[in-house]
Design an enzyme around this catalytic site. Structure first.
Site, PDB file in Angstrom:
ATOM      1  N   CYS A  47       0.811  -1.220   0.000  1.00 31.71           N
ATOM      2  CA  CYS A  47       0.000   0.000   0.000  1.00 31.71           C
ATOM      3  C   CYS A  47       0.839   1.262   0.000  1.00 31.71           C
ATOM      4  O   CYS A  47       0.463   2.254  -0.583  1.00 31.71           O
ATOM      5  CB  CYS A  47      -0.995  -0.018   1.143  1.00 31.71           C
ATOM      6  SG  CYS A  47      -0.590   0.960   2.571  1.00 31.71           S
ATOM      7  N   CYS A  50       2.289   3.650   4.886  1.00 31.75           N
ATOM      8  CA  CYS A  50       3.326   3.930   5.903  1.00 31.75           C
ATOM      9  C   CYS A  50       4.550   3.092   5.569  1.00 31.75           C
ATOM     10  O   CYS A  50       4.727   1.991   6.075  1.00 31.75           O
ATOM     11  CB  CYS A  50       2.842   3.710   7.317  1.00 31.75           C
ATOM     12  SG  CYS A  50       1.701   2.373   7.529  1.00 31.75           S
ATOM     13  N   ASP A 346      -0.678  28.634   7.140  1.00 30.84           N
ATOM     14  CA  ASP A 346      -0.685  27.169   7.214  1.00 30.84           C
ATOM     15  C   ASP A 346      -1.143  26.636   5.853  1.00 30.84           C
ATOM     16  O   ASP A 346      -2.226  26.054   5.737  1.00 30.84           O
ATOM     17  CB  ASP A 346      -1.654  26.747   8.346  1.00 30.84           C
ATOM     18  CG  ASP A 346      -1.620  25.263   8.624  1.00 30.84           C
ATOM     19  OD1 ASP A 346      -0.797  24.554   8.017  1.00 30.84           O
ATOM     20  OD2 ASP A 346      -2.430  24.798   9.459  1.00 30.84           O
ATOM     21  N   CYS A 373       3.496  21.584   6.082  1.00 29.93           N
ATOM     22  CA  CYS A 373       3.434  20.121   6.037  1.00 29.93           C
ATOM     23  C   CYS A 373       4.323  19.585   4.923  1.00 29.93           C
ATOM     24  O   CYS A 373       4.281  18.398   4.622  1.00 29.93           O
ATOM     25  CB  CYS A 373       1.997  19.632   5.897  1.00 29.93           C
ATOM     26  SG  CYS A 373       1.173  20.256   4.433  1.00 29.93           S
TER      27      CYS A 373
HETATM   28  N1  SAH Z   1      -5.004  25.965   9.590  1.00 29.65           N
HETATM   29  C1  SAH Z   1      -5.986  24.946   9.385  1.00 29.65           C
HETATM   30  C2  SAH Z   1      -6.015  24.379   7.966  1.00 29.65           C
HETATM   31  C3  SAH Z   1      -4.689  24.003   7.360  1.00 29.65           C
HETATM   32  S1  SAH Z   1      -4.780  23.024   5.878  1.00 29.65           S
HETATM   33  C4  SAH Z   1      -5.830  23.830  10.387  1.00 29.65           C
HETATM   34  O1  SAH Z   1      -4.845  23.780  11.111  1.00 29.65           O
HETATM   35  O2  SAH Z   1      -6.737  22.997  10.495  1.00 29.65           O
HETATM   36  C5  SAH Z   1      -4.737  24.203   4.622  1.00 29.65           C
HETATM   37  C6  SAH Z   1      -6.040  24.912   4.391  1.00 29.65           C
HETATM   38  O3  SAH Z   1      -5.835  25.821   3.307  1.00 29.65           O
HETATM   39  C7  SAH Z   1      -7.207  24.035   3.974  1.00 29.65           C
HETATM   40  O4  SAH Z   1      -8.296  24.283   4.824  1.00 29.65           O
HETATM   41  C8  SAH Z   1      -7.522  24.453   2.536  1.00 29.65           C
HETATM   42  O5  SAH Z   1      -8.901  24.407   2.233  1.00 29.65           O
HETATM   43  C9  SAH Z   1      -7.020  25.870   2.540  1.00 29.65           C
HETATM   44  N2  SAH Z   1      -6.634  26.427   1.239  1.00 29.65           N
HETATM   45  C10 SAH Z   1      -6.056  25.797   0.195  1.00 29.65           C
HETATM   46  N3  SAH Z   1      -5.795  26.661  -0.778  1.00 29.65           N
HETATM   47  C11 SAH Z   1      -6.205  27.879  -0.353  1.00 29.65           C
HETATM   48  C12 SAH Z   1      -6.196  29.175  -0.912  1.00 29.65           C
HETATM   49  N4  SAH Z   1      -5.707  29.404  -2.123  1.00 29.65           N
HETATM   50  N5  SAH Z   1      -6.676  30.195  -0.182  1.00 29.65           N
HETATM   51  C13 SAH Z   1      -7.185  29.995   1.056  1.00 29.65           C
HETATM   52  N6  SAH Z   1      -7.213  28.774   1.641  1.00 29.65           N
HETATM   53  C14 SAH Z   1      -6.738  27.735   0.947  1.00 29.65           C
END
Ligand code: SAH
Length: 417
Positions: A47, A50, A346, A373
């Site tokens: 898979c 992991c 983020d 990430c």
């Molecule tokens: N900070 C949040 C989400 C992080 S994941 C937490 O910790 O839960 C990244 C997020 O960015 C997702 O929710 C995704 O929908 C959003 N995202 C992706 N592309 C984006 C964009 N161009 N503008 C605004 N948000 C976006």
């Protein structure tokens, strides 16, 4: 602007993304395990979810630490990884593919690495145990309800995926059945039977995905049991999570991640804070009680709806969340001359955009807290910030994804006077 970015491919839940594949190969450097020794997982090597399941935890961390050091070491020497004490069954979101096998027998499990062939999986060492059990129950119910699994090649059949999300603090569980058609045979009996066998399920959703796509979730949903979302508690705040909203999969480590990110900002209660790519508003809501004002931005409409409810639920009056593209939002903020003291960012795995970062630098916050990430996109974005008046002061990696190549890092950037 209206695009839903949160429908992620099943493959992405289970298989390392291209950048993770790099991590994996390098981090594991081919597991130092005896070839004859039995793997902890019967489908390991097939898979790819992991890839380090048989690599001792210390070794996994050493490998990830080296990758991160190599990638961002020229800007900041990262701290030691914050490790997970018991790194098993940490995934509170589980997605299972339902499809016929080569002989036409329905199976559920995961895609074989790099293919669309489904390998049957009953349980997984990194997944939430109860979520796996619920998926197996649904599988066992298919014949009596005459539910056919979806055959991609023939484009026939009803059930494509089952996604289960569990909330660690409240124990609420959401089941999303992803179908090609909105009609589930004997729907009420199905719900009765499933909730009788799993009274821990608090909500069930039918999601329709009738497109030829690798995305798991479609755009149309019907709630067939419960309230249509689950609630969880992180860092003392309560969050509602809908099926299509992003929510970190490892809640235990998420609390650590958020605490680190917010500590980096060293808020005093006087700051204006931007929470960009804010999802359901987690970071901004947790930070709000320590800031003067918070503004969040998020693209996914469902997540924004959750975020707005979350603000109400936590009785906060100094935070608002806007729906839109983070880059457009930042450019507008910069053009309007808006001031911010701290920007949390983020972004998804691909990182941010140069336009976003240029606007962020123009807003001129004292601190930028970057939650990443992917160390590859992080390294690229750090280069931009370092060339544009910021210096990296701290990098703290948090092991959110043991046994996989995933590397999550919080970086504090401060403005050079
Ligand atoms: N900070 C949040 C989400 C992080 S994941 C937490 O910790 O839960 C990244 C997020 O960015 C997702 O929710 C995704 O929908 C959003 N995202 C992706 N592309 C984006 C964009 N161009 N503008 C605004 N948000 C976006």
């Amino acid at each position: 602007m209206k695009k839903n970015t949160n429908k992620t491919a099943a493959a992405a839940y289970r298989k390392p993304a291209p950048d993770k594949q790099k991590t994996t190969a390098a981090a594991s450097g081919k597991p130092a395990q005896d070839k004859k020794k039995k793997s902890r997982c019967p489908v390991s090597g097939q898979c790819g979810g992991c890839s380090m399941i048989d690599v001792p935890y210390d070794e996994q961390i050493r490998g990830k630490q080296k990758i991160l050091d190599d990638l961002i070491g020229e800007y900041i020497i990262p701290d030691k990884f914050i490790r997970m004490k018991a790194p098993d069954h940490y995934r509170y979101k589980v997605t299972s593919v339902f499809a016929p096998d080569r002989k036409g027998k329905p199976v559920c499990g995961i895609y074989r690495e790099g293919t669309h062939e489904v390998i049957p999986v009953k349980s997984c060492l990194i997944e939430h145990i109860q979520a796996d059990r619920i998926i197996q129950t649904i599988y066992s119910m298919l014949p009596s309800f005459r539910i056919h699994v979806y055959d991609e090649d023939m484009d026939i059949g009803l059930l494509r995926y089952v996604q289960v999300r569990a909330a660690r603090a409240t124990k609420e569980i959401m089941v999303t059945l992803v179908l090609t058609d909105p009609v589930l045979p004997s729907r009420n009996t199905f719900v009765r039977e499933l909730t009788k066998r799993h009274p821990e399920i608090t909500t069930i959703i039918l999601n329709v995905n009738d497109r030829n796509t690798t995305m798991v979730l479609g755009n149309r949903e019907t709630v067939i049991y419960g309230k249509g979302y689950i609630e969880d508690i992180l860092c003392g705040k309560r969050f509602r999570i809908s099926s299509r909203s992003f929510y970190q999969v490892n809640p235990l480590m998420t609390e650590k991640l958020y605490n680190i990110a917010i500590d980096c900002a060293a808020l005093t209660g006087r700051e204006t804070v931007l929470d960009t790519y804010c999802g359901i508003g987690t970071i901004g809501i947790i930070a709000a009680s320590r800031a003067r004002r918070v503004v969040g931005v998020e693209l996914n409409e469902d997540a924004v709806r959750d975020a707005q409810q979350n603000i109400k639920m936590n009785e906060l009056d100094n935070i608002e969340i806007l729906q839109g593209d983070a880059t457009e939002f930042m450019v507008e903020m910069a053009q309007e001359g808006t001031k911010a003291d701290v920007i949390f960012m983020d972004p998804p795995r691909s990182g941010s955009t140069e336009e976003f970062m240029r606007a962020a630098c123009n807003i001129n916050p004292k601190k930028i807290v970057y939650i990443s990430c992917s160390p590859w996109s992080l390294a690229r974005d750090l280069e931009f910030f370092v060339e544009n008046g910021y210096e990296a002061r701290m990098a703290i990696p948090v092991d959110m994804f043991p046994y996989t190549g995933g590397i999550e890092t919080v970086v504090l950037l401060t403005h050079i006077k």
